[in-house]
Design an enzyme around this catalytic site. Structure first.
Site, mmCIF file in Angstrom:
data_model
loop_
_atom_site.group_PDB
_atom_site.id
_atom_site.type_symbol
_atom_site.label_atom_id
_atom_site.label_comp_id
_atom_site.label_asym_id
_atom_site.label_seq_id
_atom_site.Cartn_x
_atom_site.Cartn_y
_atom_site.Cartn_z
ATOM 1 N N ASP A 288 -11.696 -1.263 -8.953
ATOM 2 C CA ASP A 288 -11.601 -0.069 -9.786
ATOM 3 C C ASP A 288 -10.419 -0.105 -10.754
ATOM 4 O O ASP A 288 -10.433 0.599 -11.770
ATOM 5 C CB ASP A 288 -11.482 1.177 -8.907
ATOM 6 C CG ASP A 288 -12.813 1.618 -8.327
ATOM 7 O OD1 ASP A 288 -13.851 1.044 -8.723
ATOM 8 O OD2 ASP A 288 -12.821 2.523 -7.470
ATOM 9 N N ARG B 111 -17.759 3.779 4.689
ATOM 10 C CA ARG B 111 -16.677 3.146 3.931
ATOM 11 C C ARG B 111 -15.515 2.749 4.842
ATOM 12 O O ARG B 111 -14.914 1.690 4.669
ATOM 13 C CB ARG B 111 -16.192 4.094 2.824
ATOM 14 C CG ARG B 111 -15.072 3.536 1.971
ATOM 15 C CD ARG B 111 -14.714 4.485 0.848
ATOM 16 N NE ARG B 111 -15.762 4.539 -0.160
ATOM 17 C CZ ARG B 111 -15.858 3.696 -1.194
ATOM 18 N NH1 ARG B 111 -14.962 2.724 -1.347
ATOM 19 N NH2 ARG B 111 -16.820 3.811 -2.067
ATOM 20 N N TYR C 24 -28.975 8.103 3.498
ATOM 21 C CA TYR C 24 -29.238 6.842 4.175
ATOM 22 C C TYR C 24 -28.400 6.764 5.448
ATOM 23 O O TYR C 24 -27.399 7.468 5.597
ATOM 24 C CB TYR C 24 -28.951 5.637 3.271
ATOM 25 C CG TYR C 24 -27.591 5.601 2.617
ATOM 26 C CD1 TYR C 24 -26.461 5.132 3.294
ATOM 27 C CD2 TYR C 24 -27.431 6.008 1.295
ATOM 28 C CE1 TYR C 24 -25.221 5.076 2.686
ATOM 29 C CE2 TYR C 24 -26.188 5.969 0.677
ATOM 30 C CZ TYR C 24 -25.090 5.492 1.363
ATOM 31 O OH TYR C 24 -23.859 5.436 0.756
ATOM 32 N N GLU D 203 0.843 -1.198 0.000
ATOM 33 C CA GLU D 203 0.000 0.000 0.000
ATOM 34 C C GLU D 203 0.875 1.244 0.000
ATOM 35 O O GLU D 203 1.803 1.369 0.803
ATOM 36 C CB GLU D 203 -0.914 -0.009 1.227
ATOM 37 C CG GLU D 203 -1.581 1.305 1.575
ATOM 38 C CD GLU D 203 -2.415 1.890 0.447
ATOM 39 O OE1 GLU D 203 -2.458 3.136 0.319
ATOM 40 O OE2 GLU D 203 -3.021 1.115 -0.338
#
Length: 403
Positions: A302, A106, A215, A32
């Site tokens: 993605d 998220r 939401y 990462e």
């Protein structure tokens, strides 16, 4: 001796790939670029198709602890405020599709995947250490990291997002396309809102050249708000993410109903973190299995199929990819390139369909003139039949069952 997979990217897709590969019996090294594992503050909707994957990984209990489970999806006209249609969620989704419809912060989804990877696998996590390039030769993939190290593995999975360096080397330097849509996002503590503005459901507001969604997330303690408008994007797409101008958003919502404007103004009124703004980019639908895997290198999430958010399946398709990757990597009687080929063959068509449907939904959500009137009439007359997506929520992730 276990085979070793190298994973580029520590986001939701990268962690899901690491979890799936570990469960397939592979050793995993994950790289990462950032100095810490983190996700920006925004909500994610995960349909029953995705929740089932998390359940299969033993993550139902951690999901239950952090997510919200809305009772229904309501669609309203952003100009008149009138309800157009409703889709029951909650127990109805469980009965129809074998799993709930969840909404989650998220960062919480990222956190539960990171916890699973660190607690239940032997994955080696390397922060501040990105994979910059690779060479696939003689049955070995060799990568060069951002620190100048060379590492060998039996496979490489590029889950390094929209601006994937793995994709660039595998498929060429074609940048993502700019959609012309801008997403304003905010999170608000529900306790700080008047009762009338709190919510336990998903509400989508459809207006000309814009739409909004609200939401609950984090067990219902926070409300996630997203407003997407059409407008010019900035020059620096790769790095642009800043505190958005609330006044600019309010200007874009001129002509919408008071109820929607009250929801938007509540973000500023409660004195929270405010609005953040992202330009939306995507790519054309995947055209073949070769766009998801070649040789010892595969793409996931993605990096392979960035999509517009109008079907709420971006994170979901990455998790489905990881589940299919797990099945493919566990095919120990096949050579690794054939395993990755099997992964790509079982994913590319479903991903392409979701990409195309997401783009189509955006045109419908933002419709003007006669198309807008026809959309509203269809929703009023057909309601649940228009809103439900059985092919998506029932699909097992393979092209054979989901097309």
């Amino acid at each position: 001796m276990k085979k070793q997979v190298l994973v580029a990217g520590g986001g939701i897709g990268g962690l899901a790939a690491a979890l799936g590969a570990s469960r397939a019996g592979w050793e995993v090294r994950l790289y990462e670029r950032a100095a810490a594992f983190s996700e920006v503050g925004a909500g994610v909707q995960i349909g029953p198709n995705v929740v089932r994957r998390l359940q299969a990984w033993g993550l139902q209990q951690p999901l239950q602890a952090v997510a919200a489970f809305p009772s229904r999806l309501q669609v309203r006209n952003a100009v008149s405020g009138k309800e157009l249609a409703v889709l029951p969620l909650g127990p109805t989704a469980v009965e129809r599709y074998g799993a709930a419809y969840a909404t989650i912060h998220r960062a919480d989804l990222h956190g539960l995947l990171l916890s699973a990877v660190t607690r239940y696998t032997d994955t080696q996590l390397h922060l501040e250490h990105a994979i910059d390039s690779f060479a696939d030769a003689d049955g070995v993939v060799t990568v060069r990291t951002s620190r100048g190290k060379q590492v060998e593995g039996d496979a490489l999975i590029g889950a390094d997002g929209l601006w994937s360096r793995t994709r660039t080397q595998l498929l060429g330097a074609v940048p993502p396309r700019v959609t012309g849509h801008l997403a304003y996002r905010a999170l608000v503590p529900q306790h700080a809102l008047p009762d009338a503005l709190r919510t336990a459901q998903v509400t989508a507001w459809l207006g000309p050249r814009l739409h909004a969604v609200q939401y609950p997330v984090r067990r219902g303690e926070l409300q996630n708000l997203v407003v997407i408008v059409q407008g010019p994007a900035p020059q620096d797409l790769e790095n642009w993410d800043h505190a958005a101008n609330a006044a600019g958003l309010e200007h874009a919502l001129q002509g919408t109903c008071t109820a929607l404007q009250d929801v938007v103004r509540s973000v500023t009124a409660v004195g929270g973190a405010g609005w953040r703004l992202w330009p939306l980019c995507d790519r054309p639908p995947v055209r073949s299995a070769d766009e998801m895997a070649q040789g010892l290198v595969g793409l996931l999430g993605d990096a392979a199929h960035p999509m517009r958010p109008y079907l709420a399946q971006g994170a979901g398709m990455a998790i489905e990819d990881a589940a299919e990757l797990q099945r493919a990597l566990a095919m120990h009687d096949l050579d690794v390139p054939l395993r990755l080929r099997r992964y790509a063959l079982n994913r590319w068509q479903r991903n392409a369909r979701v990409q195309a449907r997401s783009t189509r939904n955006g045109r419908i959500f933002h419709a003007t003139g006669p198309v807008r009137w026809g959309r509203d009439l269809s929703l009023r007359l057909l309601g649940e039949r228009v809103l439900d997506v059985p092919w998506l929520y029932r699909g097992d992730g393979s092209s054979a069952s989901s097309l």
